[in-house]
Each structure stands twice: as structure tokens, then as C-alpha cells.
Write a protein that holds these residues in place. Structure first.
Motif, PDB file in Angstrom:
ATOM      1  N   ILE A  21       0.826  -1.205   0.000  1.00  0.00           N
ATOM      2  CA  ILE A  21       0.000   0.000   0.000  1.00  0.00           C
ATOM      3  C   ILE A  21       0.861   1.255   0.000  1.00  0.00           C
ATOM      4  O   ILE A  21       0.477   2.301  -0.544  1.00  0.00           O
ATOM      5  N   TYR A  22       2.055   1.156   0.584  1.00  0.00           N
ATOM      6  CA  TYR A  22       2.902   2.329   0.783  1.00  0.00           C
ATOM      7  C   TYR A  22       3.864   2.591  -0.372  1.00  0.00           C
ATOM      8  O   TYR A  22       4.746   3.452  -0.256  1.00  0.00           O
ATOM      9  N   LEU A  23       3.720   1.884  -1.485  1.00  0.00           N
ATOM     10  CA  LEU A  23       4.506   2.188  -2.678  1.00  0.00           C
ATOM     11  C   LEU A  23       3.857   3.377  -3.392  1.00  0.00           C
ATOM     12  O   LEU A  23       3.187   3.222  -4.413  1.00  0.00           O
ATOM     13  N   PHE A  24       4.077   4.554  -2.845  1.00  0.00           N
ATOM     14  CA  PHE A  24       3.256   5.715  -3.246  1.00  0.00           C
ATOM     15  C   PHE A  24       3.694   6.353  -4.553  1.00  0.00           C
ATOM     16  O   PHE A  24       3.017   7.282  -5.043  1.00  0.00           O
TER      17      PHE A  24
ATOM     18  N   LEU B  76       8.519   3.747   8.294  1.00  0.00           N
ATOM     19  CA  LEU B  76       9.572   3.453   7.324  1.00  0.00           C
ATOM     20  C   LEU B  76       9.181   3.797   5.892  1.00  0.00           C
ATOM     21  O   LEU B  76      10.009   4.288   5.120  1.00  0.00           O
ATOM     22  N   LEU B  77       7.924   3.545   5.526  1.00  0.00           N
ATOM     23  CA  LEU B  77       7.545   3.601   4.116  1.00  0.00           C
ATOM     24  C   LEU B  77       6.728   4.827   3.722  1.00  0.00           C
ATOM     25  O   LEU B  77       6.799   5.277   2.572  1.00  0.00           O
ATOM     26  N   SER B  78       5.949   5.377   4.637  1.00  0.00           N
ATOM     27  CA  SER B  78       5.012   6.440   4.283  1.00  0.00           C
ATOM     28  C   SER B  78       5.735   7.740   3.937  1.00  0.00           C
ATOM     29  O   SER B  78       6.784   8.051   4.514  1.00  0.00           O
ATOM     30  N   PRO B  79       5.165   8.545   3.022  1.00  0.00           N
ATOM     31  CA  PRO B  79       5.764   9.841   2.695  1.00  0.00           C
ATOM     32  C   PRO B  79       5.720  10.836   3.847  1.00  0.00           C
ATOM     33  O   PRO B  79       6.441  11.836   3.819  1.00  0.00           O
TER      34      PRO B  79
ATOM     35  N   PRO C 134       3.710  11.682  -2.908  1.00  0.00           N
ATOM     36  CA  PRO C 134       4.912  12.268  -2.296  1.00  0.00           C
ATOM     37  C   PRO C 134       4.646  13.582  -1.566  1.00  0.00           C
ATOM     38  O   PRO C 134       5.429  13.974  -0.687  1.00  0.00           O
ATOM     39  N   SER C 135       3.556  14.265  -1.911  1.00  0.00           N
ATOM     40  CA  SER C 135       3.260  15.559  -1.286  1.00  0.00           C
ATOM     41  C   SER C 135       2.457  15.441   0.013  1.00  0.00           C
ATOM     42  O   SER C 135       2.135  16.450   0.638  1.00  0.00           O
ATOM     43  N   HIS C 136       2.125  14.236   0.413  1.00  0.00           N
ATOM     44  CA  HIS C 136       1.342  14.065   1.632  1.00  0.00           C
ATOM     45  C   HIS C 136       2.123  14.534   2.857  1.00  0.00           C
ATOM     46  O   HIS C 136       3.312  14.246   3.006  1.00  0.00           O
ATOM     47  N   THR C 137       1.417  15.255   3.722  1.00  0.00           N
ATOM     48  CA  THR C 137       1.944  15.609   5.034  1.00  0.00           C
ATOM     49  C   THR C 137       1.150  14.851   6.092  1.00  0.00           C
ATOM     50  O   THR C 137       0.090  14.280   5.804  1.00  0.00           O
ATOM     51  N   TYR C 138       1.665  14.887   7.302  1.00  0.00           N
ATOM     52  CA  TYR C 138       0.978  14.170   8.373  1.00  0.00           C
ATOM     53  C   TYR C 138      -0.414  14.750   8.609  1.00  0.00           C
ATOM     54  O   TYR C 138      -1.392  14.015   8.760  1.00  0.00           O
TER      55      TYR C 138
END
Length: 372
Positions: free
Chosen positions: A12-15, A310-313, A162-166
Motif C-alpha cells: 500500500i505504501y509504494l506511493f 519506514l515507508l510512508s511519505p 509524495p506531497s502528503h503531510t501528516y
């Protein structure tokens, strides 16, 4: 169980991947294709049925234990409702604040929907399975034929970028929380699998696997066999080994989901059979796996949190540079770290913190009343 869950959720995290088959992107090279083939044959839509059947089995066992202790039925029902609501709260925190792929809230809602069945005769539970199964057999094909092209279309951008923020992720997950629950309850046969687990608890197959070895062997061979046959068309497509007409893929998904029920039950029976021999031939392996199982809620959240970290943007963002094979390796390493931590906790006699906290919240009011 937790190994399969983390392997299923990692892709899922292969963004930065472009073409997704639901939660798994098409591979860029032969190793990715191999990982997709293995994942779609053995993991995807097979891990959650095993998890859900064990959840139902655990619910029935919990009710049986309380009744054996002489706890009034009204109090047992109250405990069950409290447990379900606490799972919903945990699921909300997990999805929104941690950002993991949540299933806890779905189990909480399922507990509220199916809780009354735990106090009914086995005959009524069988009838409920037939009715719920018939409803799902009507809903799932109709829904997926319409929904799959939309969910995998480029015009629908609902994944990580890639532009996602928390903060953006939190706001999106607040909105997605009720939608996610509905999708899991309607597009996947979640309630059917849980009631199957409840019904099987009356047989006590997992409590006494030695007594039911022939039945467990049949479930293992039949369940995993059906699962592999049903998964094969979608797995070949996801591994870039078959390029069927787009209209066919929706039906591959439907067969993949439905036969996944048999796969989840087959895996559960296989684990029960493994436990018989492992007690004598590989006791250390058994003890290590059992130490994780006794803290399953803690390590489920631990694994999901590490995937995000580890994986999330919104964190380290390795999902933007790794491929399918890379995140598979990360998933296995995360699971292995959970085994090592569980062994460490077991040696010290410590419970999993999340499991212990949830139990304290569930049973605290009864303990207070007992003291009075």
C-alpha cells in the motif's frame, strides 16, 4: 497471521507506483512479478479471513469462559459491547493518528452487529451463516463489477502521494474512517467469516487439535486447494503473466475474494495441525510464535506503525524509492523484529502493553463491582 498481515499491507505504501491492482502495484521487473504472484496466491484476501475467523473464535471463547465462571449473561453482554466499542476507538486512533491500515474498528462494529448471536443455539448460528452467506454472494459480484474499474482508474486519486503531510493524512483518514468500515463490511465477506469462527468455536477444533486431526486435514487440503485455484487468474494477471480483457479482471477479483474464505480457514486449520507436531519437534519455534500471539493486538499496531514510519511519505518515505520486492523484505524484517520483542517480553513475564490496557478497560468495572 501477523506475518501475512504485514506482507499484505506493505505494498500500500509504494506511493510512487502508477498502476495498482487494488493494494498491489504491477511489478517493474521479474522479482516484483514473483513477489506479486506469491502475494496474490497466498496472502492477499487470504490473511484477513484467517484473522477474522480467529477473531470470531476468540469472541465465542471469551463468552464461554465468562459463563463458565458464573458471570451473569447480562454482564457478559455488557463486557462484549464494551470490548467492541473499545476496538472501534482503538481503530480510530490507529487509522487517524498512527496512519495504519486498520481492521480493529471493523471488528468492533462486527462485534456489535453479531454479538447477540454468541448467546444463541448452534442451530441458529448455522442459519445465520446461510443467510449472511447468501446476501454476500449477491452483493459482492454486483458491487465489484461496478467498483473495481473505479478504484483502479487513474482518474480516482485516493492513495498516498509524495506531497502528503501528516496533517493531510490525518484529515483524509478522519473522512475515510466510516467509509473504510462500510467497504470492509459490504465488499468483503467479513461478517460471514466472523460468524464461521464463532460457530467453529463450539467444535473446539483449535482447543483440541489432536482430537480433530482428520477434520483439520480435510479443511487444510480443501481450503488451501480451493484458495489457490480461485486466486490463480488474478495472480497471473498481477504478475504480468496474463493480459486478459479488462472486463474479466473484475470477475477475477470476485473469485479471488470469495475463495479467500476457504484459504483463511485452511490456513487456520494448518496452524492447528502445525501446533500438534511443533510442541514436540520445534518447541522453541512454537514458544516464539505463541509469545507473539498472546500479544497480537500490540504487535499488530507495532507492525502497522513501523510500516508507516519506514515507508510512508509523512515519515522516512522509503515507499517512494523501494519496489515490491523491497517492501516485501521490509515487511518480513518488521515481523521478525516483533518476534524478537515478543520473546524478550515473554522472558520477563510482561504482557503486550496495548493488550493489557484494553483488558484493563474491558474488565475494570466488573472488578470494581466484585470488590464492592
Amino acid at each position: 497471521m501477523l506475518l501475512l498481515i504485514v506482507i499484505a499491507h506493505a505494498p500500500i505504501y509504494l506511493f510512487t507506483a502508477k498502476t495498482f491492482m487494488l493494494t498491489r502495484p504491477l511489478g517493474e521487473h521479474w522479482l516484483d512479478d514473483f513477489v506479486n504472484l506469491v502475494g496474490l496466491l497466498f496472502v492477499d484476501n487470504r490473511a484477513y479471513p484467517m484473522f477474522a475467523s480467529l477473531f470470531g473464535y476468540g469472541l465465542a471463547s471469551m463468552v464461554a469462559r465468562q459463563k463458565d465462571k458464573g458471570v451473569p449473561v447480562t454482564e457478559v453482554k455488557r463486557l462484549l459491547r464494551r470490548r467492541s466499542w473499545l476496538l472501534i476507538v482503538c481503530g480510530f486512533i490507529h487509522l487517524v493518528l498512527i496512519g495504519g491500515a486498520d481492521i480493529l474498528a471493523v471488528y468492533g462494529i462486527s462485534g456489535l452487529i453479531l454479538g447477540w448471536m454468541l448467546f444463541k443455539p448452534v442451530r441458529m448460528q448455522r442459519r445465520a451463516m446461510i443467510v449472511i452467506g447468501a446476501v454476500y454472494m449477491a452483493i459482492i459480484p454486483t458491487a465489484w463489477v461496478s467498483v473495481y474499474p473505479i478504484l483502479t482508474g487513474e482518474e480516482l486519486d485516493i492513495g498516498l502521494t509524495p506531497s502528503h503531510t501528516y496533517l493531510l493524512l490525518v484529515s483524509e483518514h478522519v473522512i475515510a474512517f466510516p467509509i473504510m468500515i462500510l467497504i470492509n463490511l459490504l465488499l468483503y465477506p467479513m461478517l460471514l467469516i466472523i460468524i464461521l469462527g464463532v460457530w467453529s468455536a463450539h467444535k473446539r477444533w483449535l482447543d483440541n487439535p489432536e482430537r480433530f486431526r482428520p477434520q483439520l486435514k480435510r479443511i487444510t487440503i480443501g481450503g488451501i486447494g480451493i484458495s489457490l485455484i480461485g486466486a490463480l487468474p488474478y495472480a497471473l494477471t498481477g504478475a504480468n503473466m496474463w493480459n486478459p480483457e479488462p472486463e474479466l479482471i473484475s470477475w477475477f477479483v470476485i473469485v479471488h475474494i470469495i475463495t479467500g474464505i476457504a484459504g483463511g480457514l485452511g490456513y487456520t486449520a494448518l496452524i492447528a495441525l502445525f501446533s500438534i507436531s511443533a510442541r514436540h519437534t520445534a518447541p522453541r519455534v512454537t514458544e516464539a510464535l505463541a509469545s507473539v500471539g498472546k500479544r497480537s493486538l500490540t504487535f499488530y499496531i507495532y507492525q502497522e506503525a513501523l510500516l508507516v514510519l519506514l515507508l510512508s511519505p509523512v515519515a522516512l518515505g522509503l515507499g517512494g524509492v523501494l519496489d515490491g520486492a523491497g517492501v516485501f523484505a521490509i515487511a518480513v524484517l518488521i515481523w521478525f523484529s516483533s518476534v524478537c520483542l515478543a520473546i524478550w517480553l515473554e522472558k520477563r513475564g510482561w504482557n503486550g502493553p496495548v493488550d493489557a490496557f484494553l483488558r484493563r478497560l474491558i474488565y475494570r468495572q466488573r472488578k470494581v463491582s466484585d470488590r464492592r
